[in-house]
Each structure stands twice: as structure tokens, then as C-alpha cells.
Design a protein around this motif. Structure first.
Motif, short mmCIF file in Angstrom:
data_model
loop_
_atom_site.label_atom_id
_atom_site.label_comp_id
_atom_site.label_asym_id
_atom_site.label_seq_id
_atom_site.Cartn_x
_atom_site.Cartn_y
_atom_site.Cartn_z
N LEU A 115 8.55 12.85 7.25
CA LEU A 115 7.77 11.51 6.81
C LEU A 115 8.80 10.55 6.22
O LEU A 115 8.50 9.42 6.47
N GLN B 282 2.67 6.40 5.64
CA GLN B 282 2.87 7.52 5.52
C GLN B 282 1.91 8.50 5.35
O GLN B 282 1.49 9.42 5.60
N VAL C 88 -0.45 11.70 7.28
CA VAL C 88 -0.84 12.82 6.72
C VAL C 88 -2.15 13.04 7.11
O VAL C 88 -2.66 14.24 7.47
N ILE D 152 3.96 19.39 9.85
CA ILE D 152 3.88 18.28 8.64
C ILE D 152 3.60 18.84 7.41
O ILE D 152 4.07 18.60 6.40
N GLY E 10 6.66 18.50 5.15
CA GLY E 10 6.40 17.93 4.24
C GLY E 10 6.63 18.41 2.79
O GLY E 10 6.99 17.95 1.83
N TYR F 197 8.68 16.73 -0.19
CA TYR F 197 8.52 16.30 -1.43
C TYR F 197 7.92 17.41 -2.33
O TYR F 197 7.18 17.12 -3.41
N LEU G 92 -0.62 15.24 0.33
CA LEU G 92 -0.12 16.49 1.09
C LEU G 92 -0.42 17.62 0.61
O LEU G 92 -1.32 18.48 1.16
#
Length: 212
Positions: free
Chosen positions: A24, A54, A58, A103, A107, A111, A122
Motif C-alpha cells: 500500500l 489507499q 483496502v 493485502i 498490510g 502498518y 485494515l
């Protein structure tokens, strides 16, 4: 769909492909504009900011995950057939993402220590999926397909662990047979939570009392 909506949907499709490949954080307006043969301002016209873009990516990923994994599984009979269906479709989706990336998993790495709206979006989607798995496990216990002593949170944790191991071995180490190992691991896991003979006897006695 109107032209503007079609353009926005096309941008999101390309953005999801790029985010799956580069993460991302690797998704930029400039790169997306080049891929779409558009100006940066043209891309910005559909999204207020890079962060908005972004987040929409998601959401699109989550929508596709639900369409491919969750909703078809809900058509399976309640209990173990539904739980098996969830895991089988989950494995199938991850196996298809080996070349591009997941993802949810990538992700989480990007993050895990970065607070903000993208992380919350997310994390909320991952929690929603884990909660759906937990509800299915609870139903499976109630149907008598798993031991009443089963800890739903532990079982979901172990299922998630199999998926993470599959993604790691298949995508990072590129080990053949990883999908089969995940499937074998799941069946072994389910076997370990099967009701004992005493559990079955107790359930039969309870059912007899309820019908008496």
C-alpha cells in the motif's frame, strides 16, 4: 455505471494490482497516473488524497475477499461443512495470491506500528473476518461437530497460523507443496478437536431428555 464511476472503478482495479505487488505504501498517484495514461490531477479528481485512495483499495480488497470466501461459504450447511468451506476457499485465495501478495498480510507488516486511518481500516477488516471464523467455530461446537471443550479463539488462532505459514512458505521461500501442507494441517487440527465418546454420549442423553 456512468463514465466517472467506470473510470474510478478502473483506477481502483489497477491500484489494487499495484498495492498487491508493491504494498500500500508503494502506491503513488504518479505511478497510478502513468499506468492509467492519465494526469495526476485526473486521478486526484476521483480521490481526495493518497490516503483516501489507499483506504478505497483496502475496501475493494475486502469486498473481493467476502465475495470469494465468506459469502459462498455461508451457503454451506452450518457446522463443520461451513468451517471447512471457509478454510478451503481461504487457502484457494491465498494460493492465487502467491504471485501478487495478500493485502491483509502485507498490510499488517506495513502498518503494524504505524497508527492512522489506513491501519484502523485494515485492522477492522481483519477483525471482522476473524470474528466470522469465530462465530462459525461456535456454531460447529453447538452442532456437536467439535468437542464442547474447544476454545474458539484458540482454534481461530491456529487456523490463522496455518494461513500465515502457507503465505510465508509459498511466497517467500517458494516451497512446493505448501498448499497441501496447509490443508493437511487443517484436517489434523480439526481431528484434534473432535468430540470424545463421552461428549457424544452426553449429547445423546441431553437430546433424549429434550424430546421426552
Amino acid at each position: 455505471m456512468r463514465k466517472g464511476e467506470m473510470t474510478r472503478a478502473a483506477i481502483l482495479d489497477v491500484a489494487l494490482d499495484l498495492a498487491s505487488r508493491d504494498g500500500l505504501e508503494g502506491l503513488t498517484i504518479g505511478l497510478l497516473a502513468d499506468k492509467m495514461n492519465m494526469s495526476k490531477s485526473g486521478v486526484f479528481a476521483h480521490f481526495g488524497s493518497r490516503e483516501d485512495l489507499q483506504i478505497e483499495v483496502v475496501k475493494l480488497y475486502h469486498h473481493q475477499f467476502e465475495q470469494e470466501v465468506f459469502y459462498p461459504s455461508m451457503k454451506e450447511p452450518r457446522g463443520l461443512p461451513r468451517l471447512r468451506g471457509m478454510f478451503a476457499r481461504w487457502v484457494k485465495r491465498v494460493s492465487m495470491e502467491i504471485a501478487s501478495g495478500c493485502i491483509y498480510i502485507s498490510g499488517a507488516v506495513e502498518y503494524d506500528d504505524r497508527p492512522g486511518a489506513i491501519r484502523e481500516e485494515l485492522a477492522g477488516m481483519v477483525r471482522a473476518w476473524k470474528n466470522a471464523l469465530r462465530r462459525c467455530v461456535v456454531q460447529t461446537i453447538e452442532m456437536g461437530h467439535l468437542s464442547p471443550a474447544t476454545d474458539p479463539d484458540q482454534l481461530v488462532f491456529e487456523m490463522y497460523g496455518l494461513i500465515l505459514a502457507l503465505h510465508h512458505d509459498a511466497r517467500f521461500l517458494k516451497l512446493p507443496g505448501s498448499v497441501n501442507r496447509a490443508e493437511v494441517g487443517f484436517e489434523r487440527l480439526i481431528d484434534s478437536y473432535q468430540p470424545s465418546r463421552n461428549d457424544v454420549t452426553a449429547a445423546n442423553k441431553a437430546a433424549s431428555k429434550n424430546t421426552a
